[in-house]
Design a protein around this motif. Structure first.
Motif, PDB file in Angstrom:
ATOM      1  N   LEU A  36       0.118  -9.591   1.757  1.00 53.63           N
ATOM      2  CA  LEU A  36      -0.226  -8.990   0.482  1.00 53.63           C
ATOM      3  C   LEU A  36      -1.096  -9.903  -0.197  1.00 53.63           C
ATOM      4  O   LEU A  36      -1.652  -9.526  -1.316  1.00 53.63           O
ATOM      5  N   ALA A  37      -0.922 -11.087  -0.012  1.00 54.55           N
ATOM      6  CA  ALA A  37      -2.201 -12.091  -0.797  1.00 54.55           C
ATOM      7  C   ALA A  37      -3.417 -12.103  -0.064  1.00 54.55           C
ATOM      8  O   ALA A  37      -4.180 -12.657  -0.745  1.00 54.55           O
ATOM      9  N   ASP A  38      -3.664 -11.395   1.204  1.00 58.58           N
ATOM     10  CA  ASP A  38      -4.897 -11.338   1.487  1.00 58.58           C
ATOM     11  C   ASP A  38      -5.644  -9.746   0.961  1.00 58.58           C
ATOM     12  O   ASP A  38      -5.371  -8.733   1.383  1.00 58.58           O
ATOM     13  N   PRO A  39      -6.625 -10.180   0.043  1.00 59.98           N
ATOM     14  CA  PRO A  39      -7.171  -8.977  -0.522  1.00 59.98           C
ATOM     15  C   PRO A  39      -7.885  -7.949   0.557  1.00 59.98           C
ATOM     16  O   PRO A  39      -7.738  -6.917   0.222  1.00 59.98           O
TER      17      PRO A  39
ATOM     18  N   HIS B 159      -5.295  -1.280   3.844  1.00 61.60           N
ATOM     19  CA  HIS B 159      -4.394  -0.508   4.011  1.00 61.60           C
ATOM     20  C   HIS B 159      -3.935   0.322   2.571  1.00 61.60           C
ATOM     21  O   HIS B 159      -2.927   1.282   2.617  1.00 61.60           O
ATOM     22  N   ALA B 160      -4.762   0.235   1.485  1.00 63.39           N
ATOM     23  CA  ALA B 160      -4.410   0.758   0.381  1.00 63.39           C
ATOM     24  C   ALA B 160      -3.985   2.414   0.403  1.00 63.39           C
ATOM     25  O   ALA B 160      -2.927   2.726  -0.138  1.00 63.39           O
ATOM     26  N   GLU B 161      -4.893   3.128   1.066  1.00 70.01           N
ATOM     27  CA  GLU B 161      -4.642   4.529   0.903  1.00 70.01           C
ATOM     28  C   GLU B 161      -3.095   4.737   1.775  1.00 70.01           C
ATOM     29  O   GLU B 161      -2.547   5.847   1.241  1.00 70.01           O
ATOM     30  N   ASP B 162      -3.248   4.132   2.833  1.00 69.05           N
ATOM     31  CA  ASP B 162      -1.967   4.487   3.683  1.00 69.05           C
ATOM     32  C   ASP B 162      -0.703   4.055   2.701  1.00 69.05           C
ATOM     33  O   ASP B 162       0.075   4.757   2.695  1.00 69.05           O
TER      34      ASP B 162
ATOM     35  N   ILE C  34       2.425   6.368   1.719  1.00 68.39           N
ATOM     36  CA  ILE C  34       3.737   5.995   2.223  1.00 68.39           C
ATOM     37  C   ILE C  34       4.578   6.122   0.964  1.00 68.39           C
ATOM     38  O   ILE C  34       5.761   6.581   0.971  1.00 68.39           O
ATOM     39  N   LEU C  35       4.331   5.416  -0.227  1.00 66.54           N
ATOM     40  CA  LEU C  35       4.990   5.277  -1.423  1.00 66.54           C
ATOM     41  C   LEU C  35       5.298   6.797  -1.812  1.00 66.54           C
ATOM     42  O   LEU C  35       6.308   6.917  -2.375  1.00 66.54           O
ATOM     43  N   ALA C  36       4.243   7.490  -2.006  1.00 67.91           N
ATOM     44  CA  ALA C  36       4.649   8.898  -2.394  1.00 67.91           C
ATOM     45  C   ALA C  36       5.464   9.664  -1.583  1.00 67.91           C
ATOM     46  O   ALA C  36       6.283  10.385  -2.118  1.00 67.91           O
ATOM     47  N   GLU C  37       5.490   9.540  -0.265  1.00 69.04           N
ATOM     48  CA  GLU C  37       6.463  10.168   0.577  1.00 69.04           C
ATOM     49  C   GLU C  37       7.826   9.696   0.701  1.00 69.04           C
ATOM     50  O   GLU C  37       8.989  10.077   0.350  1.00 69.04           O
ATOM     51  N   ARG C  38       8.123   8.137   0.501  1.00 65.94           N
ATOM     52  CA  ARG C  38       9.221   7.614   0.754  1.00 65.94           C
ATOM     53  C   ARG C  38       9.788   6.949  -0.634  1.00 65.94           C
ATOM     54  O   ARG C  38      10.932   6.363  -0.682  1.00 65.94           O
ATOM     55  N   GLN C  39       9.080   6.926  -1.722  1.00 64.31           N
ATOM     56  CA  GLN C  39       9.509   6.542  -3.215  1.00 64.31           C
ATOM     57  C   GLN C  39       9.732   5.091  -3.501  1.00 64.31           C
ATOM     58  O   GLN C  39       9.644   4.821  -4.495  1.00 64.31           O
ATOM     59  N   VAL C  40      10.082   4.329  -2.353  1.00 58.81           N
ATOM     60  CA  VAL C  40      10.281   2.893  -2.457  1.00 58.81           C
ATOM     61  C   VAL C  40      10.121   2.260  -1.214  1.00 58.81           C
ATOM     62  O   VAL C  40      10.346   2.509  -0.233  1.00 58.81           O
ATOM     63  N   ILE C  41       9.070   1.293  -1.359  1.00 53.44           N
ATOM     64  CA  ILE C  41       8.518   0.514  -0.086  1.00 53.44           C
ATOM     65  C   ILE C  41       8.878  -0.933   0.031  1.00 53.44           C
ATOM     66  O   ILE C  41       8.804  -1.606  -1.134  1.00 53.44           O
ATOM     67  N   PHE C  42       9.189  -1.740   0.906  1.00 53.09           N
ATOM     68  CA  PHE C  42       9.518  -2.987   0.906  1.00 53.09           C
ATOM     69  C   PHE C  42       8.818  -3.979   1.885  1.00 53.09           C
ATOM     70  O   PHE C  42       8.328  -3.398   2.767  1.00 53.09           O
TER      71      PHE C  42
ATOM     72  N   LYS D  83      -2.308  -3.393  -8.166  1.00 53.44           N
ATOM     73  CA  LYS D  83      -3.533  -2.615  -8.844  1.00 53.44           C
ATOM     74  C   LYS D  83      -3.752  -1.293  -7.850  1.00 53.44           C
ATOM     75  O   LYS D  83      -4.619  -0.359  -8.185  1.00 53.44           O
ATOM     76  N   ILE D  84      -3.445  -1.622  -6.425  1.00 57.95           N
ATOM     77  CA  ILE D  84      -3.808  -0.619  -5.506  1.00 57.95           C
ATOM     78  C   ILE D  84      -3.116   0.810  -5.880  1.00 57.95           C
ATOM     79  O   ILE D  84      -3.533   2.120  -5.143  1.00 57.95           O
ATOM     80  N   PHE D  85      -2.132   0.702  -6.488  1.00 60.35           N
ATOM     81  CA  PHE D  85      -1.066   2.001  -6.773  1.00 60.35           C
ATOM     82  C   PHE D  85      -1.597   2.337  -8.072  1.00 60.35           C
ATOM     83  O   PHE D  85      -0.901   3.532  -8.383  1.00 60.35           O
ATOM     84  N   GLY D  86      -2.334   1.701  -9.072  1.00 59.93           N
ATOM     85  CA  GLY D  86      -2.563   2.275 -10.306  1.00 59.93           C
ATOM     86  C   GLY D  86      -2.834   1.169 -11.250  1.00 59.93           C
ATOM     87  O   GLY D  86      -3.084  -0.020 -10.893  1.00 59.93           O
ATOM     88  N   ARG D  87      -3.204   1.737 -12.524  1.00 64.08           N
ATOM     89  CA  ARG D  87      -3.599   0.529 -13.612  1.00 64.08           C
ATOM     90  C   ARG D  87      -2.301  -0.314 -14.183  1.00 64.08           C
ATOM     91  O   ARG D  87      -1.255   0.328 -14.210  1.00 64.08           O
ATOM     92  N   VAL D  88      -2.510  -1.460 -14.422  1.00 63.19           N
ATOM     93  CA  VAL D  88      -1.604  -2.429 -14.824  1.00 63.19           C
ATOM     94  C   VAL D  88      -1.823  -2.483 -16.232  1.00 63.19           C
ATOM     95  O   VAL D  88      -3.038  -2.673 -16.652  1.00 63.19           O
ATOM     96  N   GLU D  89      -0.662  -2.783 -17.143  1.00 67.56           N
ATOM     97  CA  GLU D  89      -0.875  -3.324 -18.428  1.00 67.56           C
ATOM     98  C   GLU D  89      -0.150  -4.432 -18.762  1.00 67.56           C
ATOM     99  O   GLU D  89       1.145  -4.911 -17.991  1.00 67.56           O
ATOM    100  N   PRO D  90      -0.485  -5.129 -19.897  1.00 65.19           N
ATOM    101  CA  PRO D  90       0.545  -6.415 -20.320  1.00 65.19           C
ATOM    102  C   PRO D  90       1.944  -5.936 -20.593  1.00 65.19           C
ATOM    103  O   PRO D  90       2.205  -4.721 -20.707  1.00 65.19           O
ATOM    104  N   VAL D  91       2.759  -6.897 -20.314  1.00 62.83           N
ATOM    105  CA  VAL D  91       4.259  -6.674 -20.437  1.00 62.83           C
ATOM    106  C   VAL D  91       4.454  -5.942 -21.889  1.00 62.83           C
ATOM    107  O   VAL D  91       4.104  -6.389 -22.882  1.00 62.83           O
TER     108      VAL D  91
END
Length: 271
Positions: free
Chosen positions: A19-22, A28-31, A35-43, A59-67
């Motif tokens: 995951l540290a390799d851009p 694999h972003a689309e896959d 997988i997340l949409a189908e399985r709801q949590v991935i590890f 960020k491959i899953f959506g927009r991020v915002e400050p805490v």
């Protein structure tokens, strides 16, 4: 990638990606989104992520915002939230979805294990789409027309703010910024279109347009659906583990059984 489904209903562990390799992440972003949409949590296991790398991956899953929660931000990255505990009260050892008291709650989250106890400190997730599917058609129809009030002022979370600032300024600012809001009792998931029971025992205070007794009974019943073992997955953390979950389709529970061992996690919210 190699994918291992951990239970029939929810949760998959994914191997063979750094995951540290851009470049690998983008490949694999689309896959991973599918997988997340189908399985709801991935590890993922054995990752080495800087705060910057974790944010880039999230960020491959959506927009991020400050805490914007009641926990502090990382001093080097305002998008990374620090969850630091020694098995004392955190307010997360209860079934809940994150920040449902916000107008637009996070669609997901990415949690990275920086330092974990030798044993204990597992996290559990439950599928709230499976929970809805378990209801009778008559109950499903009844609940679709209801709305519930959500409030951030759970006792352990307000206590957490007061500990961070004895003047009470952080607490007063949060009260002013985040008034109680209404959410649908049954949420239509924006990606899958599947209905989700969207009531939790941490933030849902009451249901509109029913009696107080009916409201208490419905909240107890609907939030209790997260406790059904057949809709759960339990993950044992090791240093370098990563979890990404769908915050709208699931609830989670941080098992609080590791005192006095330290536990440090980095979380990024995904909008």
């Amino acid at each position: 990638m190699k994918i291992d489904n951990l239970t029939p209903a929810i949760g998959s562990e994914i191997h063979g990606i750094n995951l540290a390799d851009p470049d690998q992440v983008l490949q694999h972003a689309e896959d991973l989104r599918a997988i997340l949409a189908e399985r709801q949590v991935i590890f993922f296991r054995d990752q080495d992520l800087t705060p910057e790398a974790q944010v880039r991956f999230a960020k491959i899953f959506g927009r991020v915002e400050p805490v914007s929660s009641t926990f502090p931000a990382h001093p080097e990255n305002p998008y990374v939230e620090l969850l630091i505990s020694q098995g004392t009260r955190t307010g997360t050892d209860i079934w809940h979805a994150d920040l449902t008291w916000q107008t637009s709650p996070p669609a997901g989250a990415c949690l990275y294990a920086v330092d974990v106890p030798e044993t204990g400190g597992d996290t559990m997730w439950a599928s709230m789409t499976a929970a809805f599917d378990s209801l009778s058609p008559a109950m499903q129809d009844h609940l679709r027309g209801l709305r519930a009030v959500h409030n951030w002022e759970a006792p352990a979370l307000t206590e957490n703010l007061r500990k961070r600032d004895e003047t009470g300024a952080l607490y007063r600012a949060a009260r002013e910024k985040y008034a109680p809001i209404e959410q649908p009792v049954i949420l239509e998931h924006p990606v899958t279109g599947k209905p989700v029971t969207f009531v939790n025992s941490l933030y849902t205070t009451h249901i509109r347009d029913v009696t107080n007794d009916e409201s208490c009974a419905l909240i107890g019943f609907l939030s209790g659906l997260a406790k059904v073992p057949e809709w759960q997955v339990r993950f044992r953390w090791t240093k370098g583990s990563v979890a990404v979950w769908d915050n709208l389709a699931t609830q989670h529970y941080a098992v609080n059984d590791y005192h006095p061992e330290p536990r440090r996690m980095h979380r990024v919210a995904i909008r």
